[in-house]
Design an enzyme around this catalytic site. Sequence first.
Site, short mmCIF file in Angstrom:
data_model
loop_
_atom_site.label_atom_id
_atom_site.label_comp_id
_atom_site.label_asym_id
_atom_site.label_seq_id
_atom_site.Cartn_x
_atom_site.Cartn_y
_atom_site.Cartn_z
N ASP A 29 13.09 43.53 -19.61
CA ASP A 29 11.69 43.74 -19.98
C ASP A 29 11.55 44.39 -21.36
OD1 ASP A 29 11.44 43.01 -17.27
OD2 ASP A 29 11.35 45.09 -16.65
N HIS A 83 13.93 55.43 -12.41
CA HIS A 83 14.06 54.13 -13.08
C HIS A 83 12.66 53.63 -13.44
CE1 HIS A 83 16.66 50.86 -14.24
NE2 HIS A 83 15.87 49.99 -13.66
N LYS A 107 6.49 46.38 -3.59
CA LYS A 107 5.26 46.94 -3.04
C LYS A 107 4.31 47.26 -4.19
CE LYS A 107 7.60 49.03 0.94
NZ LYS A 107 7.01 48.09 1.92
N SER A 166 1.47 41.95 -11.39
CA SER A 166 2.67 41.33 -10.84
C SER A 166 2.37 40.90 -9.41
CB SER A 166 3.82 42.35 -10.86
OG SER A 166 4.94 41.86 -10.13
N GLU A 221 3.74 37.43 -13.45
CA GLU A 221 3.73 38.83 -13.87
C GLU A 221 3.97 38.91 -15.38
OE1 GLU A 221 6.76 40.60 -11.48
OE2 GLU A 221 8.39 39.46 -12.39
N HIS A 291 9.76 37.82 -19.17
CA HIS A 291 9.19 39.11 -19.52
C HIS A 291 9.24 39.30 -21.04
CE1 HIS A 291 7.69 42.98 -17.82
NE2 HIS A 291 7.65 43.18 -19.13
#
Length: 341
Positions: A29, A83, A107, A166, A221, A291
Amino acid sequence: MLSRNLIVVFLVITCSSYAQQPGQVIVHDPVLISADDKYYLFATGDGIDVWSSTDLENWSKQAPVFPESPAWAKREVPTFKGHIWAPDIHYFNGLYYLYYSISAFGKNTSCIGLATNPTLNPQDSGFKWTDRGKVIQSIPGKTNWNAIDPNLVFDESGHPFLAFGSFWDGIKLVRLSRDGMRTEDDLLTIPTLASRKINRRAPNPPAIDNNPVDAGGNAIEAPFIFKRGGYYYLFASIDYCCKGAASTYKMIVGRAKKVTGPYLDDQGKDLASAGGKLLLAGDSRWHGVGHNAVIKLEEDDYLVFHGYDARDQGKPKLRIEKLKWDNKGWPLLINNELSNQ
């Protein structure tokens, strides 16, 4: 002589780990900015990974943004362990704004936070990251979107907006306050800019294979909006990251006259209803390319992204490619350019 040889070997290993070529730098990313005659790259990592370069070719690892995790993050996302995902960097209001993602994988227990710094040069006496806390939060069962993958963008008047999202209902857009530190919209009615659902009012499709059940199957996303000419170009990643060489990420793009959309592809199809012009898919070496960020450097535009290297155990690595534009104003890349590096 043996000890001298060991010193030489040590120096070679040390230098190679701190001056790496794009195809060697392991990142996920990535986003890029130019500042003070250097390029700075920010990416997903413990405390947010930072790299610097003077030529876009040789990259040196810097200290992370956060040596210790933001205190608020653990309270909002109990499973958070340091992270931090998908940063986005901009110079705005006399400061460098770094938006970042705190989340539980699979989630929508997620937040987008913000840190600012007057300089990106760690040797500058004014260098200091100040965490501004959370900007927006998604809550399971309440918000049908996921507050990760932020991207700051400005409308024609210079007012800031944040694109993000996302899975769930797809890519969203929220209007920010003038200082970019809080939201101004009703978060239960913010618009969807892009989705893989043909019918935008349909329920989220179910997850496929062994992918996270809660996230569902609306696999889109990582928005990035780039202004060029009279258009805003919305780039996004579809399908699946994070599976090494089995990743299926691809990049799509659409464009709009206004930052709020609608974003249409080259066939006139709305990205909010499963439209999207394919910009780049993986090839025999670079799998799951996606990304991305886009940056203009002098006279050229560049696409910055990660690809999973099938020649090296599917590790995610930095790719920087010059972005071209066709005679109708659409961005393009040639896939086979990737395999030659």
